[in-house]
Design a protein around this motif. Structure first.
Motif, short mmCIF file in Angstrom:
data_model
loop_
_atom_site.label_atom_id
_atom_site.label_comp_id
_atom_site.label_asym_id
_atom_site.label_seq_id
_atom_site.Cartn_x
_atom_site.Cartn_y
_atom_site.Cartn_z
N ILE A 142 0.82 -1.21 0.00
CA ILE A 142 0.00 0.00 0.00
C ILE A 142 0.86 1.27 0.00
CG2 ILE A 142 -0.22 0.16 2.49
CD1 ILE A 142 -2.98 1.06 2.21
N ARG A 143 2.12 1.12 0.41
CA ARG A 143 2.98 2.30 0.42
C ARG A 143 3.35 2.76 -0.99
NH1 ARG A 143 6.66 -0.29 5.07
NH2 ARG A 143 6.25 -2.03 3.68
N SER A 144 3.02 1.93 -1.98
CA SER A 144 3.19 2.34 -3.39
C SER A 144 1.82 2.23 -4.07
CB SER A 144 4.18 1.42 -4.10
OG SER A 144 5.38 1.35 -3.40
N ASP A 173 -2.53 0.74 10.45
CA ASP A 173 -1.77 0.59 11.71
C ASP A 173 -0.31 0.22 11.42
OD1 ASP A 173 -4.53 -0.41 11.62
OD2 ASP A 173 -4.41 -0.53 13.80
N TYR A 174 -0.07 -0.37 10.24
CA TYR A 174 1.29 -0.81 9.87
C TYR A 174 2.08 0.31 9.20
CZ TYR A 174 -0.23 -5.67 10.58
OH TYR A 174 -0.69 -6.84 11.13
N ILE A 175 1.43 1.44 8.94
CA ILE A 175 2.08 2.51 8.18
C ILE A 175 2.45 3.65 9.13
CG2 ILE A 175 1.88 4.04 6.17
CD1 ILE A 175 1.58 1.01 5.51
N GLU A 176 3.72 3.94 9.16
CA GLU A 176 4.18 4.99 10.08
C GLU A 176 3.88 6.37 9.50
OE1 GLU A 176 8.13 4.28 11.52
OE2 GLU A 176 7.85 2.12 11.35
N ASP A 177 3.85 7.38 10.38
CA ASP A 177 3.51 8.74 9.93
C ASP A 177 4.45 9.20 8.82
OD1 ASP A 177 1.47 8.81 11.74
OD2 ASP A 177 2.53 10.04 13.23
N ARG A 178 5.74 8.85 8.95
CA ARG A 178 6.70 9.33 7.94
C ARG A 178 6.44 8.68 6.57
NH1 ARG A 178 10.32 5.23 7.33
NH2 ARG A 178 10.44 3.78 9.08
N GLU A 179 5.62 7.63 6.55
CA GLU A 179 5.28 6.99 5.27
C GLU A 179 3.98 7.57 4.68
OE1 GLU A 179 7.22 2.60 5.85
OE2 GLU A 179 5.45 3.06 7.07
N ASP A 180 3.46 8.60 5.33
CA ASP A 180 2.33 9.39 4.84
C ASP A 180 1.06 8.57 4.59
OD1 ASP A 180 0.88 11.56 4.00
OD2 ASP A 180 1.72 11.58 1.96
N PRO A 181 0.52 7.95 5.65
CA PRO A 181 -0.71 7.16 5.45
C PRO A 181 -1.88 8.01 4.95
CG PRO A 181 -0.21 7.41 7.80
CD PRO A 181 0.98 7.92 7.06
N ILE A 182 -1.93 9.28 5.35
CA ILE A 182 -3.04 10.12 4.89
C ILE A 182 -2.92 10.37 3.38
CG2 ILE A 182 -4.02 12.45 5.04
CD1 ILE A 182 -3.64 12.23 8.06
N GLY A 183 -1.69 10.61 2.92
CA GLY A 183 -1.47 10.80 1.48
C GLY A 183 -1.82 9.54 0.69
N ILE A 184 -1.57 8.37 1.28
CA ILE A 184 -1.90 7.10 0.59
C ILE A 184 -3.42 6.99 0.41
CG2 ILE A 184 -1.93 4.58 0.90
CD1 ILE A 184 0.81 4.88 2.36
N VAL A 185 -4.16 7.30 1.48
CA VAL A 185 -5.62 7.20 1.40
C VAL A 185 -6.14 8.22 0.38
CG1 VAL A 185 -7.78 7.48 2.68
CG2 VAL A 185 -5.83 6.32 3.75
N ASP A 190 -8.68 9.62 -4.65
CA ASP A 190 -8.64 10.45 -5.87
C ASP A 190 -8.87 9.58 -7.10
OD1 ASP A 190 -8.18 12.74 -4.50
OD2 ASP A 190 -6.03 12.87 -4.94
N TRP A 191 -8.33 8.37 -7.06
CA TRP A 191 -8.48 7.42 -8.18
C TRP A 191 -9.93 6.95 -8.31
CZ3 TRP A 191 -9.84 2.23 -7.26
CH2 TRP A 191 -9.80 1.39 -8.37
N ALA A 192 -10.60 6.81 -7.15
CA ALA A 192 -11.93 6.19 -7.14
C ALA A 192 -13.00 7.16 -7.67
CB ALA A 192 -12.28 5.75 -5.71
N ALA A 193 -14.01 6.60 -8.33
CA ALA A 193 -15.10 7.41 -8.90
C ALA A 193 -15.99 7.99 -7.79
CB ALA A 193 -15.95 6.52 -9.81
N PRO A 194 -16.70 9.09 -8.08
CA PRO A 194 -17.69 9.59 -7.11
C PRO A 194 -18.66 8.47 -6.72
CG PRO A 194 -17.41 11.15 -8.91
CD PRO A 194 -16.62 9.93 -9.29
N GLY A 195 -19.07 8.46 -5.46
CA GLY A 195 -19.95 7.39 -4.98
C GLY A 195 -19.16 6.24 -4.37
N SER A 196 -17.83 6.28 -4.54
CA SER A 196 -16.99 5.24 -3.93
C SER A 196 -16.94 5.43 -2.42
CB SER A 196 -15.56 5.31 -4.49
OG SER A 196 -15.57 5.00 -5.87
N CYS A 197 -16.61 4.35 -1.72
CA CYS A 197 -16.59 4.41 -0.25
C CYS A 197 -15.27 3.91 0.31
CB CYS A 197 -17.73 3.58 0.33
SG CYS A 197 -19.33 4.33 0.04
N LEU A 198 -14.86 4.53 1.39
CA LEU A 198 -13.69 4.09 2.16
C LEU A 198 -14.20 3.37 3.40
CD1 LEU A 198 -10.62 4.20 2.92
CD2 LEU A 198 -11.15 6.35 4.08
N VAL A 199 -13.82 2.11 3.56
CA VAL A 199 -14.15 1.34 4.77
C VAL A 199 -12.87 1.22 5.56
CG1 VAL A 199 -14.94 -0.88 5.67
CG2 VAL A 199 -15.92 0.01 3.54
N LEU A 200 -12.85 1.82 6.73
CA LEU A 200 -11.59 1.89 7.46
C LEU A 200 -11.76 1.47 8.91
CD1 LEU A 200 -8.99 4.63 7.06
CD2 LEU A 200 -9.77 4.15 9.36
#
Ligand code: SAM
Length: 277
Positions: A142-144, A173-185, A190-200
């Motif tokens: 997920i880091r890439s 939980d496996y992604i450290e802050d310096r690996e930018d988990p918020i940027g990954i999400v 951004d890739w997903a179409a409108p109406g898409s959902c994040l289950v977290l």
């Protein structure tokens, strides 16, 4: 198993799985320990022993893991019933029972599910076992996120022009802050179409009162560091999304079903679902 020494009685043959080699079964693997905690069968003695050490320090870990699986079941059923037919389960873990495709395809037999995980053992199990039409397993980190989104298997199964449910359950939980988990999400949404959902879902220390437990008894050959985050930090993942009711809550409180649930004080994780407008 011990044999009875040369020349004395019967020698028993030691059993070793051919595929994973000696190291993989004699040392605990985090994905197999989790598999044990949720009642799966893809685990070995070393995983069981590691899980017991874990539970000796924090019995709540099992409540959290089981509650997390139930959260996955409820959210997937809810979204499939609402018309989402594509699912991307990242950090999927070893095939669980039931797995995401079984729940989604029970609602909509044409639902498609891409599982992804960076653990080679998880990926090879998934590739061998996920033979159902409309499902696939890819080995990806997920880091890439761009490598994952560009993977040919993902592109074969998912249409980025249609809404997709992206599952990130107990994996950030496996992604450290310096690996930018918020940027990954953000990249995934951004890739997903409108109406898409994040289950977290995400582990937290918000309900752990006694911080002096002996966590150091738990270590893996390849160390895993887990980052517990508080509610405000976890809320940041939903920035720009509309949180579905009841919001970001402890897992048992997300649209509870009729089945038995853990006492929320023993569940150390939050969960929520956000919709891209
Ligand atoms: C605690 S399990 C959660 C499994 C499943 N998502 C669930 O909710 O039941 C975490 C999984 O995330 C995977 N994982 C950890 N770091 C990852 C990464 N950087 N990229 C992809 N998967 C990762 C692990 O291999 C493991 O299978």
């Amino acid at each position: 198993m011990k044999s009875s020494g040369p020349g004395v009685g019967l020698r028993t043959r030691e059993w070793r799985p051919a595929d994973h080699g000696r190291r993989a079964v004699s040392e605990a693997n985090p994905a197999r320990v989790y598999n044990y905690l949720v009642g799966g069968k893809d685990n070995y003695l070393a995983d069981y022993e590691q899980a017991q050490r874990f539970l000796g320090v924090a019995p709540e870990v099992r409540d959290t893991a089981l509650s997390n699986r139930r959260f996955v079941h409820r959210t997937v059923r809810h979204l499939a019933s609402g018309g989402i037919s594509q699912f991307l389960d990242i950090g999927a873990g070893l095939p669980a029972n039931p797995n995401v495709h079984e729940i989604a395809q029970a609602v909509n037999p044409r639902a498609r599910v891409v599982y992804a995980d960076n653990d080679p053992i998880v990926a090879s199990h998934g590739q061998a076992r996920l033979t159902v039409s409309g499902t696939t397993m890819v080995r990806a980190d997920i880091r890439s996120p761009d490598d994952l989104l560009g993977h040919e298997e993902l592109r074969r199964l998912l249409d980025p022009g249609q809404p997709v449910a992206i599952l990130l359950t107990l994996v950030l939980d496996y992604i450290e802050d310096r690996e930018d988990p918020i940027g990954i999400v953000r990249r995934l949404m951004d890739w997903a179409a409108p109406g898409s959902c994040l289950v977290l879902s995400h582990g937290t220390g918000d309900f752990t009162l006694d911080t002096d437990r002996e966590w150091e008894v738990i270590s893996f050959e390849d160390p895993v560091s887990l980052v517990a985050r508080d509610r405000d930090q976890i809320m940041e993942y939903f920035s720009g999304l509309e949180l579905l009711d009841p919001g970001l809550v402890q897992l048992p409180s997300w649209r509870p079903g009729i089945g038995a649930e853990s006492d929320p004080s023993r569940v150390w994780a939050y969960g929520g679902v956000g919709r891209k407008p």
